[in-house]
Design a protein around this motif. Sequence first.
Motif, PDB file in Angstrom:
ATOM      1  N   MET A   1       0.845  -1.175   0.000  1.00 51.35           N
ATOM      2  CA  MET A   1       0.000   0.000   0.000  1.00 51.35           C
ATOM      3  C   MET A   1       0.894   1.243   0.000  1.00 51.35           C
ATOM      4  SD  MET A   1      -3.581  -0.894   1.072  1.00 51.35           S
ATOM      5  CE  MET A   1      -4.032   0.508   1.964  1.00 51.35           C
ATOM      6  N   ARG A   6      -4.589  13.118  -3.857  1.00 46.53           N
ATOM      7  CA  ARG A   6      -5.775  13.314  -4.686  1.00 46.53           C
ATOM      8  C   ARG A   6      -6.339  14.705  -4.392  1.00 46.53           C
ATOM      9  NH1 ARG A   6      -3.934   9.638  -6.950  1.00 46.53           N
ATOM     10  NH2 ARG A   6      -4.844   7.630  -7.377  1.00 46.53           N
ATOM     11  N   GLN A  32     -12.823  12.156  -7.252  1.00 48.56           N
ATOM     12  CA  GLN A  32     -11.407  12.374  -6.978  1.00 48.56           C
ATOM     13  C   GLN A  32     -10.649  12.641  -8.272  1.00 48.56           C
ATOM     14  OE1 GLN A  32      -9.716   9.210  -4.652  1.00 48.56           O
ATOM     15  NE2 GLN A  32     -11.468   9.136  -3.286  1.00 48.56           N
ATOM     16  N   ARG A  34      -6.662  13.099  -9.904  1.00 41.54           N
ATOM     17  CA  ARG A  34      -5.233  12.883  -9.694  1.00 41.54           C
ATOM     18  C   ARG A  34      -4.439  14.165  -9.907  1.00 41.54           C
ATOM     19  NH1 ARG A  34      -3.124   7.284 -12.263  1.00 41.54           N
ATOM     20  NH2 ARG A  34      -4.232   5.933 -10.827  1.00 41.54           N
ATOM     21  N   ARG A  56      -4.614   9.591   0.583  1.00 42.34           N
ATOM     22  CA  ARG A  56      -5.280   8.367   1.008  1.00 42.34           C
ATOM     23  C   ARG A  56      -4.388   7.185   0.664  1.00 42.34           C
ATOM     24  NH1 ARG A  56      -7.294   5.357  -3.098  1.00 42.34           N
ATOM     25  NH2 ARG A  56      -7.768   6.328  -5.068  1.00 42.34           N
ATOM     26  N   TYR A  57      -4.682   6.058   1.256  1.00 40.87           N
ATOM     27  CA  TYR A  57      -3.948   4.838   0.939  1.00 40.87           C
ATOM     28  C   TYR A  57      -4.489   4.229  -0.339  1.00 40.87           C
ATOM     29  CZ  TYR A  57      -1.577   4.760   5.420  1.00 40.87           C
ATOM     30  OH  TYR A  57      -0.779   5.069   6.484  1.00 40.87           O
ATOM     31  N   SER A  58      -3.611   3.653  -1.123  1.00 40.01           N
ATOM     32  CA  SER A  58      -4.005   3.003  -2.360  1.00 40.01           C
ATOM     33  C   SER A  58      -3.183   1.734  -2.536  1.00 40.01           C
ATOM     34  CB  SER A  58      -3.767   3.932  -3.550  1.00 40.01           C
ATOM     35  OG  SER A  58      -4.042   3.256  -4.764  1.00 40.01           O
ATOM     36  N   THR A  59      -3.791   0.732  -3.105  1.00 40.40           N
ATOM     37  CA  THR A  59      -3.083  -0.504  -3.423  1.00 40.40           C
ATOM     38  C   THR A  59      -2.082  -0.265  -4.539  1.00 40.40           C
ATOM     39  OG1 THR A  59      -5.049  -1.733  -2.819  1.00 40.40           O
ATOM     40  CG2 THR A  59      -3.402  -2.914  -4.074  1.00 40.40           C
ATOM     41  N   ASP A  62       0.779   5.905  -7.527  1.00 38.61           N
ATOM     42  CA  ASP A  62       0.724   6.686  -8.763  1.00 38.61           C
ATOM     43  C   ASP A  62       2.047   6.594  -9.498  1.00 38.61           C
ATOM     44  OD1 ASP A  62      -1.843   7.501  -8.355  1.00 38.61           O
ATOM     45  OD2 ASP A  62      -1.299   9.416  -7.475  1.00 38.61           O
TER      46      ASP A  62
END
Length: 76
Positions: A1, A6, A32, A34, A56-59, A62
């Motif tokens: 993660m 955003r 949202q 980018r 925020r957390y993202s799997t 970017d």
Amino acid sequence: MAMVTRYRIEDEVGRVLTNEYFFSYEVDDALQFRCEDEALEEASAFPGTAVERFERYSTFPDFFLSETVSIERSAA
């Protein structure tokens, strides 16, 4: 993660613009962006709004477009 940055559009009372293009207090439903420029362009259609930055957390982290293009070129 990974943490990703955003942008979302908020009105003067703290409601967020949703995917359905109405304002809601449900932050999880926020549209949202980018890119801050894209958010600012969209916000211009809604007088009295502001673009807010959040993380925020993202799997999936970017990746910059220039890096993607470089990888595709080197693979070709």
